[in-house]
Design an enzyme around this catalytic site. Structure first.
Site, mmCIF file in Angstrom:
data_model
loop_
_atom_site.group_PDB
_atom_site.id
_atom_site.type_symbol
_atom_site.label_atom_id
_atom_site.label_comp_id
_atom_site.label_asym_id
_atom_site.label_seq_id
_atom_site.Cartn_x
_atom_site.Cartn_y
_atom_site.Cartn_z
ATOM 1 N N GLY A 122 0.798 -1.229 0.000
ATOM 2 C CA GLY A 122 0.000 0.000 0.000
ATOM 3 C C GLY A 122 0.826 1.271 0.000
ATOM 4 O O GLY A 122 0.277 2.377 0.023
ATOM 5 N N TYR A 155 -2.501 2.569 -11.458
ATOM 6 C CA TYR A 155 -2.970 3.957 -11.563
ATOM 7 C C TYR A 155 -4.496 4.022 -11.671
ATOM 8 O O TYR A 155 -5.118 4.935 -11.143
ATOM 9 C CB TYR A 155 -2.315 4.637 -12.765
HETATM 10 C C1 LIG Z 1 4.096 0.572 -9.556
HETATM 11 C C2 LIG Z 1 4.586 0.638 -8.120
HETATM 12 C C3 LIG Z 1 4.989 2.077 -7.807
HETATM 13 C C4 LIG Z 1 3.449 0.204 -7.190
HETATM 14 O O1 LIG Z 1 3.887 0.353 -5.855
HETATM 15 P P1 LIG Z 1 3.361 -0.628 -4.686
HETATM 16 O O2 LIG Z 1 3.821 -0.054 -3.402
HETATM 17 O O3 LIG Z 1 3.721 -2.017 -4.977
HETATM 18 O O4 LIG Z 1 1.787 -0.486 -4.874
HETATM 19 P P2 LIG Z 1 0.675 -0.647 -3.712
HETATM 20 O O5 LIG Z 1 1.062 -1.805 -2.844
HETATM 21 O O6 LIG Z 1 0.451 0.654 -3.061
HETATM 22 O O7 LIG Z 1 -0.601 -1.046 -4.585
HETATM 23 C C5 LIG Z 1 -1.788 -0.284 -4.580
HETATM 24 C C6 LIG Z 1 -2.847 -1.044 -5.345
HETATM 25 O O8 LIG Z 1 -2.437 -1.216 -6.714
HETATM 26 C C7 LIG Z 1 -2.328 -2.600 -7.025
HETATM 27 N N1 LIG Z 1 -1.131 -2.755 -7.849
HETATM 28 C C8 LIG Z 1 0.132 -2.418 -7.535
HETATM 29 N N2 LIG Z 1 0.956 -2.695 -8.569
HETATM 30 C C9 LIG Z 1 0.164 -3.217 -9.536
HETATM 31 C C10 LIG Z 1 0.418 -3.701 -10.852
HETATM 32 N N3 LIG Z 1 1.645 -3.702 -11.383
HETATM 33 N N4 LIG Z 1 -0.636 -4.175 -11.586
HETATM 34 C C11 LIG Z 1 -1.882 -4.168 -11.069
HETATM 35 N N5 LIG Z 1 -2.188 -3.726 -9.820
HETATM 36 C C12 LIG Z 1 -1.167 -3.257 -9.074
HETATM 37 C C13 LIG Z 1 -2.217 -3.315 -5.689
HETATM 38 O O9 LIG Z 1 -2.661 -4.636 -5.767
HETATM 39 C C14 LIG Z 1 -3.076 -2.443 -4.799
HETATM 40 O O10 LIG Z 1 -4.432 -2.751 -5.030
HETATM 41 P P3 LIG Z 1 -5.556 -2.505 -3.873
HETATM 42 O O11 LIG Z 1 -5.592 -1.023 -3.610
HETATM 43 O O12 LIG Z 1 -6.802 -3.013 -4.490
HETATM 44 O O13 LIG Z 1 -5.078 -3.274 -2.690
HETATM 45 C C15 LIG Z 1 5.765 -0.324 -7.883
HETATM 46 O O14 LIG Z 1 5.379 -1.629 -8.248
HETATM 47 C C16 LIG Z 1 7.031 0.047 -8.638
HETATM 48 O O15 LIG Z 1 7.824 0.860 -8.183
HETATM 49 N N6 LIG Z 1 7.237 -0.589 -9.799
HETATM 50 C C17 LIG Z 1 8.483 -0.402 -10.577
HETATM 51 C C18 LIG Z 1 8.579 0.970 -11.163
HETATM 52 C C19 LIG Z 1 7.412 1.293 -12.059
HETATM 53 O O16 LIG Z 1 6.999 0.493 -12.888
HETATM 54 N N7 LIG Z 1 6.891 2.529 -11.901
HETATM 55 C C20 LIG Z 1 5.791 3.018 -12.689
HETATM 56 C C21 LIG Z 1 6.303 3.619 -13.957
HETATM 57 S S1 LIG Z 1 4.968 4.249 -14.966
#
Ligand SMILES: CC(C)(COP(=O)(O)OP(=O)(O)OC[C@H]1O[C@@H](n2cnc3c(N)ncnc32)[C@H](O)[C@@H]1OP(=O)(O)O)[C@@H](O)C(=O)NCCC(=O)NCCS
Length: 175
Positions: A122, A155
């Site tokens: 989260g 997002y």
């Molecule tokens: C994308 C990113 C920032 C998400 O951060 P995170 O801390 O894992 O996300 P959260 O745990 O806060 O997730 C929030 C919600 O989104 C969902 N979610 C997170 N990543 C997801 C993904 N890749 N696909 C689908 N759902 C996703 C979670 O299941 C959660 O759902 P909920 O609210 O129903 O419980 C992280 O995975 C990351 O840094 N990825 C690598 C860099 C990247 O790709 N950045 C984006 C560039 S556009």
């Protein structure tokens, strides 16, 4: 404070026990694997160690960028958000996002990243909500970003729409 309480009520491992801090917000996060308590701090201070940021981006496999350009991008961003784990008086950068803006109507969010060790708790959602709240606080109403295909759903869950009313993101690259 109210913002965080609202924000974290539904987030599994994060307790809604918020206190204020110097330039950010402090949350008390209960570590699931041990009984130790860790503070997660959100900051808008743009004085970030570029090597620490590069390490964080390395951890998610992003291509390296020239640090002088990263420094310039941070300096010229409208909003810079960092997320830190604070434990035993030591802080480690675990998340980052920034936004550019025309300071009136529009802002675009860039470079959203959470350390893989801290993902799926989260915290990415919290960092994005912190970012959006900061932009809303200065009355920015049009917030856009460019989502990699594998994070569109992340997002979407935050309220972002793909192609609202058929509007297409368009790109120009030097050939
Ligand atoms: C994308 C990113 C920032 C998400 O951060 P995170 O801390 O894992 O996300 P959260 O745990 O806060 O997730 C929030 C919600 O989104 C969902 N979610 C997170 N990543 C997801 C993904 N890749 N696909 C689908 N759902 C996703 C979670 O299941 C959660 O759902 P909920 O609210 O129903 O419980 C992280 O995975 C990351 O840094 N990825 C690598 C860099 C990247 O790709 N950045 C984006 C560039 S556009």
């Amino acid at each position: 404070m109210v913002f965080w309480k609202k924000l974290f009520t539904s987030a599994g491992s994060i307790t809604p026990d918020a206190v204020s801090d110097l330039d950010g917000e402090v949350l008390t996060v209960t570590n699931n694997t041990t009984t130790s308590e860790t503070e997660i701090v959100f900051s808008t201070d743009r004085d970030i160690d570029l090597y620490e940021l590069e390490d964080l981006c390395d951890r998610v496999g992003w291509a390296r960028r020239p640090l002088r350009k990263v420094k310039k991008a941070i300096q010229h961003s409208f909003l810079v958000v960092s997320m830190w784990e604070v434990k035993a008086g030591r802080r480690v950068l675990i998340g980052f996002a920034r936004a550019t803006s025309d300071h009136a109507f529009n802002a675009t969010i860039w470079d959203v990243v959470v350390d893989p060790k801290y993902q799926n708790r989260g915290l990415g959602k919290a960092m994005m909500q912190f970012t959006i709240q900061n932009l809303r606080n200065v009355d920015i109403s049009n917030i856009t970003l460019f989502a990699d295909p594998q994070v569109v759903e992340f997002y979407r869950r935050l309220g972002f729409m793909v192609d609202p009313e058929g509007i297409k993101g368009m790109f120009w690259y030097p050939s």
